[in-house]
Scaffold this active site. Structure first.
Site, PDB file in Angstrom:
ATOM      1  N   ARG A   1      51.036  40.303  -9.116  1.00 56.60           N
ATOM      2  CA  ARG A   1      51.849  41.420  -9.571  1.00 56.60           C
ATOM      3  C   ARG A   1      51.498  42.743  -8.895  1.00 56.60           C
ATOM      4  O   ARG A   1      52.307  43.663  -8.864  1.00 56.60           O
ATOM      5  CB  ARG A   1      51.695  41.613 -11.091  1.00 56.60           C
TER       6      ARG A   1
ATOM      7  N   ASP B   1      63.294  40.154 -14.152  1.00 52.06           N
ATOM      8  CA  ASP B   1      61.947  40.457 -14.620  1.00 52.06           C
ATOM      9  C   ASP B   1      61.094  39.333 -15.201  1.00 52.06           C
ATOM     10  O   ASP B   1      60.008  39.597 -15.706  1.00 52.06           O
ATOM     11  CB  ASP B   1      61.975  41.629 -15.598  1.00 52.06           C
TER      12      ASP B   1
ATOM     13  N   CYS C   1      59.693  67.916 -21.212  1.00 54.23           N
ATOM     14  CA  CYS C   1      60.257  67.127 -22.307  1.00 54.23           C
ATOM     15  C   CYS C   1      59.298  66.009 -22.722  1.00 54.23           C
ATOM     16  O   CYS C   1      58.713  65.333 -21.882  1.00 54.23           O
ATOM     17  CB  CYS C   1      61.595  66.524 -21.884  1.00 54.23           C
TER      18      CYS C   1
ATOM     19  N   CYS D   1      60.711  61.263 -25.861  1.00 54.83           N
ATOM     20  CA  CYS D   1      60.456  59.828 -25.969  1.00 54.83           C
ATOM     21  C   CYS D   1      59.092  59.553 -26.586  1.00 54.83           C
ATOM     22  O   CYS D   1      58.911  58.553 -27.303  1.00 54.83           O
ATOM     23  CB  CYS D   1      60.566  59.156 -24.604  1.00 54.83           C
TER      24      CYS D   1
ATOM     25  N   CYS E   1      58.450  57.944 -31.022  1.00 53.83           N
ATOM     26  CA  CYS E   1      57.900  56.592 -31.208  1.00 53.83           C
ATOM     27  C   CYS E   1      57.284  56.456 -32.605  1.00 53.83           C
ATOM     28  O   CYS E   1      56.340  57.176 -32.941  1.00 53.83           O
ATOM     29  CB  CYS E   1      56.846  56.297 -30.147  1.00 53.83           C
TER      30      CYS E   1
ATOM     31  N   SER F   1      58.846  46.814 -29.799  1.00 54.96           N
ATOM     32  CA  SER F   1      59.422  45.729 -28.997  1.00 54.96           C
ATOM     33  C   SER F   1      58.422  44.589 -28.838  1.00 54.96           C
ATOM     34  O   SER F   1      58.776  43.417 -28.983  1.00 54.96           O
ATOM     35  CB  SER F   1      59.849  46.253 -27.622  1.00 54.96           C
TER      36      SER F   1
ATOM     37  N   ASP G   1      64.822  50.663 -29.391  1.00 58.23           N
ATOM     38  CA  ASP G   1      65.452  51.500 -28.365  1.00 58.23           C
ATOM     39  C   ASP G   1      65.139  52.977 -28.525  1.00 58.23           C
ATOM     40  O   ASP G   1      65.709  53.814 -27.813  1.00 58.23           O
ATOM     41  CB  ASP G   1      66.980  51.327 -28.412  1.00 58.23           C
TER      42      ASP G   1
ATOM     43  N   CYS H   1      62.762  55.217 -27.793  1.00 55.19           N
ATOM     44  CA  CYS H   1      62.344  56.072 -26.680  1.00 55.19           C
ATOM     45  C   CYS H   1      63.398  56.122 -25.575  1.00 55.19           C
ATOM     46  O   CYS H   1      63.475  57.097 -24.827  1.00 55.19           O
ATOM     47  CB  CYS H   1      60.991  55.624 -26.125  1.00 55.19           C
TER      48      CYS H   1
END
Length: 379
Positions: free
Chosen positions: A61, A136, A193, A196, A200, A218, A244, A246
């Site tokens: 990877r 992926d 910013c 996100c 959480c 998730s 979903d 973030c």
């Protein structure tokens, strides 16, 4: 880069659009990058949780050429899956289940792979160059390649953000031995910013641009196989597959559009679902409901566990029957989740059931649920 490399790159991008992708950019696959070192640090810190495959495939990877030494260029493609409605709105309807936008219809891997293969065949037929395609499930880091290609940048939540599509892009990669002129990398436009990070529910981001998967909803609803830690369950809300938050809160979504792909529109059979109804699914019913859906891969046991946690978070005492009905489920994982849900929805009934069943439960994890759920809540 030579004129030939420029021409090949232009043709590759055109073929990607002809294959049905929303966007395509090119990056060098053989250039050094820092993403491999970041991945090593992530795994060394244990932030991958129980995803052992990340550790097992780590060496493949860390760089695209570690998996295919002949790779010179990467054509990175994106397919828009922008939702029609803001996913955050569904979190307010606590009696209803929330399934991540990407999983509300067919498994995107199937569509992406089919189009990538068509793209690769066309490119090989025209150039004779060797190609390999990836969605992926393979040990290839698409997001750093997408960042390098100019498709977007990895935001503070570690996901890709596009100025054109916001957060809603599925990614795929065609590696090739051909020399393609690369596009300019995208710059980071997150600025100050931190929407996100702040949204959480479980504080899964130790710092900007870092994720601890062990805290990510998730991960907890999809990858984690056992009981979820008790202190995290209330934070999961009514999310039963993925999260979903973030992605949805990102200001760049103002430029996103509703996907034109029918395969990504919410499946009719998955609209109007209730937590109580999903609790009743047996294995056959679960498989039938989620045919060709990514949800199917977690299996009925984990899925109903998630539903029961959501049920316990609903605050709806009239749903206690749905939780109680699963106290005798064949799955210990489901029984344990039902114990927790019932204790939150109807403490009196929970105590009566606990007294009636004392000593009858054979699974140690479920016995622990009975014991801990009857204890006063912590601070």
């Amino acid at each position: 880069m030579t004129a030939a490399a420029e021409s090949l790159a232009s043709r590759a991008r055109a073929l990607a659009l002809e294959a049905g992708f929303s966007t395509a950019r090119i990056a060098r696959a053989d250039a050094p990058w820092a993403a491999g070192a970041h991945l090593r640090d992530f795994v060394a810190a244990g932030r991958h949780g129980a995803m052992g495959w990340m550790e097992e495939t780590l060496e493949r990877r860390v760089h695209p050429t570690a998996m295919w030494p002949q790779a010179k260029s990467a054509l990175v493609v994106g397919l828009d899956y922008g939702p029609e409605h803001d996913p955050l709105e569904a979190l307010q309807r606590t009696r209803e289940p929330v399934i991540s936008v990407y999983a509300q219809n067919r498994d995107y891997h199937d569509l992406m792979k089919k189009r990538l293969k068509a793209l690769a065949r066309a490119f090989h037929a025209e150039t004779g160059a060797g190609v390999k395609v990836f969605v992926d499930t393979a040990p290839l880091m698409e997001k750093p390649l997408a960042h390098r290609s100019g498709l977007g940048w990895q935001g503070k939540h570690t996901n890709l953000v596009s100025r054109e599509f916001g957060s809603w892009l599925f990614l795929g990669v065609m590696l090739t031995e051909a020399d393609l002129a690369p596009d300019a990398p995208e710059t980071d436009h997150c600025g100050s910013c931190r929407a996100c990070l702040d949204i959480c529910p479980t504080n899964a981001f130790p710092a900007p641009y870092q994720l601890d998967a062990r805290l990510c909803i998730s991960y907890l609803t999809i990858e984690h196989k056992g009981p979820v830690a008790r202190h995290l369950r209330p934070l999961m809300g009514n999310r039963i597959y993925g999260c979903d938050d973030c992605l949805a809160v990102c200001p760049w979504n103002k430029f996103a559009r509703v996907s034109a792909e029918m395969a990504f529109q919410p499946r009719e059979s998955l609209t109007g679902l209730t937590l109580a109804g999903l609790c009743e699914l047996d294995d056959a019913g679960f498989r039938a409901l989620f045919t060709a859906s990514p949800v199917k891969r977690i299996g009925r046991e984990r899925f109903v566990r998630n539903v029961l946690y959501a049920l316990g978070n609903s605050g709806a005492g009239d749903l206690a029957d749905a939780a109680a009905a699963r106290l005798d489920d064949e799955s210990a994982l489901v029984r344990g989740a039902a114990v927790w849900a019932l204790s939150r929805l109807d403490p009196g009934r929970f105590e009566a059931e606990r007294a009636a069943r004392q000593g009858a439960e054979g699974d140690p994890d479920v016995r622990e649920e009975w014991a801990l759920s009857s204890a006063p809540p912590g601070p």
